[in-house]
Design an enzyme around this catalytic site. Sequence first.
Site, PDB file in Angstrom:
ATOM      1  N   HIS A 119      14.617 -31.708  -4.115  1.00 21.68           N
ATOM      2  CA  HIS A 119      15.146 -30.366  -4.536  1.00 21.68           C
ATOM      3  C   HIS A 119      14.141 -29.258  -4.744  1.00 21.68           C
ATOM      4  O   HIS A 119      13.004 -29.360  -4.903  1.00 21.68           O
ATOM      5  CB  HIS A 119      15.730 -30.671  -5.994  1.00 21.68           C
ATOM      6  CG  HIS A 119      16.808 -31.654  -6.153  1.00 21.68           C
ATOM      7  ND1 HIS A 119      16.537 -33.009  -6.479  1.00 21.68           N
ATOM      8  CD2 HIS A 119      18.147 -31.701  -5.689  1.00 21.68           C
ATOM      9  CE1 HIS A 119      17.790 -33.609  -6.230  1.00 21.68           C
ATOM     10  NE2 HIS A 119      18.752 -32.767  -5.769  1.00 21.68           N
ATOM     11  N   ASP A 122      11.062 -32.007  -6.999  1.00 25.70           N
ATOM     12  CA  ASP A 122      10.961 -33.374  -6.982  1.00 25.70           C
ATOM     13  C   ASP A 122      11.047 -33.843  -5.382  1.00 25.70           C
ATOM     14  O   ASP A 122      11.119 -32.996  -4.608  1.00 25.70           O
ATOM     15  CB  ASP A 122      12.097 -33.950  -7.855  1.00 25.70           C
ATOM     16  CG  ASP A 122      13.476 -33.768  -7.256  1.00 25.70           C
ATOM     17  OD1 ASP A 122      13.731 -33.080  -6.203  1.00 25.70           O
ATOM     18  OD2 ASP A 122      14.585 -34.000  -8.109  1.00 25.70           O
ATOM     19  N   SER A 133      23.893 -31.990  -5.879  1.00 27.90           N
ATOM     20  CA  SER A 133      22.636 -31.761  -6.831  1.00 27.90           C
ATOM     21  C   SER A 133      22.097 -30.323  -6.786  1.00 27.90           C
ATOM     22  O   SER A 133      21.620 -29.876  -8.085  1.00 27.90           O
ATOM     23  CB  SER A 133      21.651 -32.790  -6.855  1.00 27.90           C
ATOM     24  OG  SER A 133      21.166 -32.914  -5.430  1.00 27.90           O
TER      25      SER A 133
END
Length: 372
Positions: free
Chosen positions: A338, A335, A42
Site C-alpha cells: 500500500h 507497507d 484495501s
Amino acid sequence: MGSGGGMAVSRGLPCVLLLLDCCWLCEAGAGLAPALYVLGDSQADAGTNNHLPTVLRADLPHNGVDYPGCKPTGRFSNGKNFVDFVAEHLKLPSSPPPYLSICNTPSSNSIYLSGVNFASGGAGVSNQTNKGECISFDYQIDRQFSKVHESLVQQLGQSQASAHLSRSIFTVAIGGNDILNYVRPSLVNQVLSPCPPTQSPDEFVASLALSLKDQLQRLYKLGMRRLFIIGAAPLGCCPVLRGKVACDGVANYMSSQYNIAVASLLRNMSDKYPDMLYSLFDPSTALLDYIRQPEANGYAVVDAACCGLGEKNAMFSCTPASSLCKDRTNHIFWDFVHPTEITAQKLTEVAFHGSAPLVTPRNVRQLCDTAM
Ligand SMILES: *[C@@H]1O[C@H](CO)[C@@H](O)[C@H](O)[C@H]1NC(C)=O
Ligand SMILES: *[C@@H]1O[C@H](CO)[C@@H](O)[C@H](O)[C@H]1NC(C)=O
C-alpha cells in the site's frame, strides 16, 4: 418567431441552467456531490475488515501513526487513504463510514444519504480472490449497496433517489488483488488459493475484464451515473514483488493490460449507456514516474516499505512488531503493497485536476461538474 429571438433563447438557456445548478449545490452544503459511495479493496477500506474475522486487517499500530489522533482505524496506511482525500476534494463534511460500522445503527438510513464505504481489504473482481477473508466485490454490490439503494428509494421515492444517485460520485478500486494472487498465489495464505493458475496472464486479465463489466453494469442498474474508477498500480514495483534491482515484469505487464481492458470496457459501456459518465485514473503512469524520478517528486525511498519486516520491509503487513521508518513523507510505499498517505494524496490530486493519459476521458473535478 424571428431567428434572432430564437438564437437569444437558445444561447441564454444554458446559462440559466448553470446558475440554477450552482444555487442547488450551495443549498446542499457546498459539496461538489451530495454523496460518495465507495466500493473496492484495501486501498479504499476505511475499517470494514475490523468487523470481520480476517487476517487482512490494519487495526493495529503502526497503521494510523499519522492519522488524526494517531490511531489505527483499519486503513492500510500511516494516515489517510485516497478515499479520505477524495471526500476532502468533494468538500464533503467527512469521509464516508464503513457500511459494516453503521448498517445496524438507528441513524443508518440518514447516513446512507451522504455516502457509505463498502471497500474491504483483500477483495477482488473475482469472488474467489481471498475468499472468506474479505467482503467480495460481488457481495458489496449485490448484498450491501443494493440494501442502501433500497433504503434510498424508501426514503426519497424512486425518482428522487435516482436523482440523488445520479449526482453522487461512485468510487471503485478493484483488480489489484486478483493480479497479486495470480502472480504470487501464496501472498496471503497458501490455503486460500492453493492451485497454480491455469490461464495465461492475457486470458486471466480478459476474464477479469469480463466480470468487471458485469459488476459495473449491476451498479449502473442500481443508479450509478458518475463513476470514478482507479486502475491497477504497477504491482510489480510494490515491495512485496520487487526483486533486488528490477520490478516484477509479469505483474507490471498484467497491471497495464488490465488498465487497457478497463479503458476499453468503459468506452463500450458509455456507448451503451450515454447517461453514464466516468473518470478512469491510471495510477501506474504516475507511480512509475515517481519510481523513476524520486527526487523530482519528493521521494528518497521507492523500493522498500516504511513499515514491515525483512528484506525491503516487504515480508508481512504492518504490525506492532514491524520496523517503522522515520520519515513517512519520503517513502512511496507504506507497507508491502500500500502507498503512504503522501502518495495517496498526490495521486488523488492528479485524479481531480490532471489530464490524459493519467485520467481519462475527464478528471474527477469535471466528472462532478458535467451536467447530465
Ligand atoms: C461468483 O462469481 C461467479 C462468476 O462470476 C458467479 O457466477 C457467482 O454467482 C458469484 N458468486 C457470488 C456469491 O456472488
Ligand atoms: C469493447 O467492444 C469491442 C467492440 O465490440 C470489443 O471488441 C471489445 O472486446 C470490448 N471490450 C471489452 C473490454 O469488453
